[in-house]
Design an enzyme around this catalytic site. Structure first.
Site, PDB file in Angstrom:
ATOM      1  N   LYS A 168       1.182  -1.214  -0.383  1.00 41.98           N
ATOM      2  CA  LYS A 168       0.055  -0.276   0.057  1.00 41.98           C
ATOM      3  C   LYS A 168       0.927   0.865   0.004  1.00 41.98           C
ATOM      4  CE  LYS A 168      -3.332   2.190   2.881  1.00 41.98           C
ATOM      5  NZ  LYS A 168      -4.616   1.830   3.552  1.00 41.98           N
ATOM      6  N   SER A 194      -9.516   1.208   3.139  1.00 36.28           N
ATOM      7  CA  SER A 194      -8.786   2.070   2.371  1.00 36.28           C
ATOM      8  C   SER A 194      -7.658   1.249   1.600  1.00 36.28           C
ATOM      9  CB  SER A 194      -8.410   3.218   2.920  1.00 36.28           C
ATOM     10  OG  SER A 194      -7.607   2.670   4.296  1.00 36.28           O
ATOM     11  N   SER A 197     -10.080  -1.679   6.254  1.00 35.12           N
ATOM     12  CA  SER A 197      -9.054  -1.177   5.808  1.00 35.12           C
ATOM     13  C   SER A 197      -8.619  -2.235   5.142  1.00 35.12           C
ATOM     14  CB  SER A 197      -8.523   0.155   5.766  1.00 35.12           C
ATOM     15  OG  SER A 197      -9.172   1.155   5.051  1.00 35.12           O
TER      16      SER A 197
HETATM   17  N1  GLN Z   1     -13.226   3.252   6.486  1.00 34.39           N
HETATM   18  C1  GLN Z   1     -12.486   3.823   8.048  1.00 34.39           C
HETATM   19  C2  GLN Z   1     -12.351   5.204   8.179  1.00 34.39           C
HETATM   20  O1  GLN Z   1     -12.824   5.389   6.955  1.00 34.39           O
HETATM   21  C3  GLN Z   1     -11.710   2.589   8.267  1.00 34.39           C
HETATM   22  C4  GLN Z   1     -10.115   3.371   7.417  1.00 34.39           C
HETATM   23  C5  GLN Z   1      -9.487   1.929   7.384  1.00 34.39           C
HETATM   24  O2  GLN Z   1      -9.468   1.634   7.955  1.00 34.39           O
HETATM   25  N2  GLN Z   1      -7.622   3.058   7.150  1.00 34.39           N
HETATM   26  O3  GLN Z   1     -11.761   5.697   8.169  1.00 34.39           O
END
Ligand code: GLN
Length: 459
Positions: A65, A140, A164
């Site tokens: 990532k 994400s 995420s």
């Molecule tokens: N969807 C969650 C957020 O937007 C989790 C994001 C993540 O785990 N980085 O914060």
């Protein structure tokens, strides 16, 4: 979809059925052909094949990532703020993969600064789901999931602050593991919400997930929250015999109109299978279900507003070409022009929660709620070894679905709990919907007992 697991590849390399160069070219070729459709990679590492180290992952190309710093390779966090940032060092988790001979073939796209659930919030464009290009890959860590599911690399690293890794794994039919907070070093992982962030793993199989966890975990003097533990050897210890395991599942009765029927059905089938395997299943009410998301979004945005203050155009980040009127205007120009809408929204919310007068009412309250949640789960984990639940309420949404932020945040309602309590959790591919979209199951376990989860997933 056909795929090669890491263990298959290790075997083929060992038996000399394929050379590392052929393997590298195979994946590079796939990326060249398919990345324009999927948008899974932001940058490719063309010097990658020069890796010389030998180890468990010798010659195996992996994706990472773009939130992990990689020395001399552009690291953007999916943001215009870091469009041209080249880190002077490599994140510990990535370094550990390289030390075992892995080749980092490229940097995977993600929602800007890891904020999002859809893969639509990246400055570098939307990521698509290889199972159906009209659907999102989740977020994400969208690119990390899309790349593995699309066969552009055999495994990848993501990060998980509130789901995420698990959400995109569920949407893309992958094993997505978020280890215990402190198990894997966060050094070199661009911070979103430091008390919740953890590196995570995308693979096709549970065995591969255990293998990568063995490699990336361990104490790191550069991360004061990483924990000293003996090397766990998860892969070697995998045990499919789960007879008599005490498994808890939560009553979803009040949520039936929220959860897609096929997701609910998959979950019920999973419970049936666990029973057939001899597990002891108990049903309870999900503690504080209605407060998890609120606590998560108050804490994560507060921490993000503080973490992202470094992108001011002086220490880090984009500098506007426009002439500022004064110093305030200088910061405002740099930050307004470089952050996307979602990031700005969250910085506003977090700054508000931390401001004098509101701190006690919001941030402090959320921390208190987090403690109550932690106590409730500690209590459950003193009796039960695993908690099983859906990963999310639905299969991968259509990309053109216009959602209000609050609706999108609801995707995280089952995943945020393990981040709030620092516990490990895994998303396991389970079945498919009529539309042929993947459905996963979430397994959560007590801190540092990833083995429990991996064994149940392996069984
Ligand atoms: N969807 C969650 C957020 O937007 C989790 C994001 C993540 O785990 N980085 O914060």
């Amino acid at each position: 979809m056909d795929f090669l697991s890491l263990t298959d590849i290790q075997k083929n390399l060992k038996e000399k059925k394929i050379t590392p160069k052929e393997l590298f070219d195979f994946y590079l070729n796939k990326i060249t052909k398919q990345n324009k459709n999927l948008n899974a990679f932001i940058s490719l590492n063309d010097k990658a094949f020069e890796s010389k180290k030998k180890g468990l992952l010798s010659g195996i190309p992996l994706g990472v990532k773009d939130l992990f710093c990689t020395q001399d390779i552009r690291t953007t966090a999916g943001s215009k703020a870091l469009e041209n940032y080249i880190p002077p060092y490599t994140a510990t988790a990535v370094k550990k993969l390289e030390d075992e001979g892995a080749i980092i073939i490229g940097k995977c796209n993600n929602d800007e600064f890891a904020m999002g659930s859809t893969g639509k919030n990246s400055y570098f464009g939307t990521v698509k789901n290889p199972w159906n290009l009209k659907h999102c890959a989740g977020g994400s860590s969208s690119g990390s999931a899309s790349a593995v599911a699309g066969g552009l690399c055999p495994a990848s690293l993501g990060t998980d602050t509130g789901g995420s890794v698990r959400l995109p794994a569920h949407y893309c039919n992958l094993v997505g593991l978020k280890p215990t907070y402190g198990r894997v070093s966060r050094y070199g992982m661009i911070a979103y919400a430091s008390s919740l962030d953890q590196a995570g793993i995308f693979t096709h199989t549970v065995e591969d997930s255990a293998l990568l966890l063995d490699i990336i975990s361990g104490f790191d003097p550069w991360d004061s929250t990483s924990v000293k533990k003996e090397p766990p050897y998860f892969q070697k210890k995998l045990n499919p015999n789960i007879k008599n395991k005490k498994i808890l599942f939560f009553d979803l009765e009040n949520l039936t109109d929220q959860i897609q029927p096929e997701v609910l059905k998959a979950f019920q089938n999973c419970l049936k299978i666990l029973k057939e395997k001899g597990c002891q299943l108990v049903e309870k009410k999900w503690p504080f279900l209605q407060y998890g998301l609120s606590a998560y979004y108050l804490i994560s945005t507060s921490e993000a507003s503080s973490n992202l203050s470094r992108y001011d155009g002086i220490r880090y980040g984009y500098k506007s070409p426009k002439e500022p009127k004064d110093i305030q205007d200088f910061y405002a120009l740099n930050r307004t022009e470089s952050f996307g809408k979602e990031v700005r929204q969250r910085i506003f919310m977090g700054t508000f929660c931390l401001s004098a007068g509101y701190y006690e009412e919001y941030f402090h309250k959320a921390c208190q709620v987090r403690n109550l949640i932690k106590q409730a789960f500690d209590d459950l984990f003193s009796t039960y070894e695993i908690i099983v639940s859906p990963v999310a309420s639905s299969t991968a949404p259509l990309l053109n679905l216009e959602e209000k932020p609050l609706q999108t945040y609801l995707n995280d309602q089952f995943t945020v709990f393990s981040n709030l309590i620092g516990a490990p959790a895994l998303s396991l591919p389970f079945s498919f919907s009529k539309e042929n979209l993947p459905i996963g199951i979430q397994l959560m376990g007590p801190p540092f007992l990833e083995q429990n989860i991996l064994d149940v997933a392996f069984s």
